[in-house]
Write a protein that holds these residues in place. Structure first.
Motif, PDB file in Angstrom:
ATOM      1  N   UNK A  28     130.238  71.403 104.349  1.00 34.27           N
ATOM      2  CA  UNK A  28     129.206  71.776 103.368  1.00 34.27           C
ATOM      3  C   UNK A  28     129.878  72.443 102.177  1.00 34.27           C
ATOM      4  N   UNK A  29     129.736  71.838 101.021  1.00 39.60           N
ATOM      5  CA  UNK A  29     130.248  72.443  99.773  1.00 39.60           C
ATOM      6  C   UNK A  29     129.251  72.072  98.673  1.00 39.60           C
ATOM      7  N   UNK A  33     131.334  69.736  95.682  1.00 35.58           N
ATOM      8  CA  UNK A  33     132.052  68.588  96.270  1.00 35.58           C
ATOM      9  C   UNK A  33     131.173  67.696  97.140  1.00 35.58           C
ATOM     10  N   UNK A  34     130.426  68.285  98.093  1.00 34.19           N
ATOM     11  CA  UNK A  34     129.686  67.407  99.008  1.00 34.19           C
ATOM     12  C   UNK A  34     128.447  66.818  98.336  1.00 34.19           C
ATOM     13  N   UNK A 125     124.946  68.110 101.916  1.00 33.37           N
ATOM     14  CA  UNK A 125     124.436  68.960 100.847  1.00 33.37           C
ATOM     15  C   UNK A 125     122.950  68.648 100.707  1.00 33.37           C
ATOM     16  N   UNK A 126     122.234  69.416  99.908  1.00 32.25           N
ATOM     17  CA  UNK A 126     120.791  69.177  99.786  1.00 32.25           C
ATOM     18  C   UNK A 126     120.450  67.740  99.379  1.00 32.25           C
ATOM     19  N   UNK A 219     122.204  69.843  92.652  1.00 31.40           N
ATOM     20  CA  UNK A 219     122.861  70.107  93.946  1.00 31.40           C
ATOM     21  C   UNK A 219     121.960  70.801  94.959  1.00 31.40           C
ATOM     22  N   UNK A 220     120.856  71.395  94.510  1.00 35.10           N
ATOM     23  CA  UNK A 220     119.912  72.006  95.460  1.00 35.10           C
ATOM     24  C   UNK A 220     118.607  71.217  95.544  1.00 35.10           C
TER      25      UNK A 220
END
Length: 239
Positions: A28-29, A33-34, A125-126, A219-220
């Motif tokens: 998880x990044x 990254x992820x 990731x989300x 990303x979220x």
């Protein structure tokens, strides 16, 4: 029937405390990254090759004719073609190509997990939350949620993602793990106000200073690149 176990590792510095043998490790990044990996694969990349250091990134890129990309401390590395922004990899650019990627935290943790004997490594990731959760439930194996953190220091966004996973899969696992309990509680507390809460984080402030707010909001955002990157023969491919 005994359920498999699930643990949350809050930093790469703690990874040695967990038994990775026969476990699925989720790298998880979230920033970034992820999120970038699942986005590139969702948009048709053939594969993403995660590498720990810059020179290796350049070398592999030259050998396979791949796109070299990466960042250190949020900035594109001189000598590499692209950075670690999901927005840099739309379908009309990345489809059919191989991305060779090195990042500050995520690619490092991925290689650590492999060295520690993980039986399966995926990235989460989300943007690919549901794909990760569906895979973990189907595998019916022990799980380690590995937070990449920030240079070994705890960070909130990776922990919140771990909490989101736990919230969706917990009935399928035995979870006696305080870091998992904390992650889930934190996620439940803030899930309806994620975009505002995430703006309080250290990493948000660090990356927003480079004008990356749109990246960070993406990303979220859940399930906008809902594929499962799985590690096979040195590469992450769609599982």
């Amino acid at each position: 029937m005994n359920k498999p176990t699930l643990f949350t590792c809050l930093s790469p510095a703690l990874l040695h405390l967990y038994d990775l043998n026969q476990s699925v490790v989720v790298i998880i990044d979230v920033f970034r990254a992820t999120s970038t990996i699942c986005t590139a694969l969702y948009n048709g990349a053939k594969a993403v090759v995660p590498v720990a250091d810059v020179e290796r990134c350049k070398q592999i890129g030259a050998e396979i004719g791949g796109i070299t990309a990466g960042e250190r401390d949020g900035k594109v590395i001189p000598g590499l073609q692209y950075g670690n922004s999901p927005a840099e990899y739309p379908r009309d650019f990345i489809e059919g190509k191989t991305l060779v990627l090195t990042t500050t935290n995520g690619t490092k943790l991925l290689h650590m997990a492999l060295e520690c004997g993980a039986s399966e490594v995926v990235t989460g990731s989300f943007p690919n939350l549901s794909a990760v959760c569906d895979f973990l439930v189907k595998q019916n194996k022990n799980v380690i949620l590995g937070c990449s953190a920030w240079k070994d220091r705890f960070n909130l966004e990776d922990t919140l993602f771990a909490g989101a996973v736990i919230s969706k899969v917990k009935e399928h696992f035995t979870i006696h793990c305080d870091s998992s309990l904390m992650a889930e509680n934190m996620y439940e507390l803030h899930k309806n106000d994620m975009e505002n809460f995430i703006q309080l984080t250290t990493h948000w402030h660090r990356l927003a200073a480079y004008g990356l707010q749109k990246d960070l909001q993406y990303c979220v955002t859940k399930d906008v690149a809902n594929v499962l990157p799985i590690y096979r023969d040195g590469m992450l491919v769609v599982g």
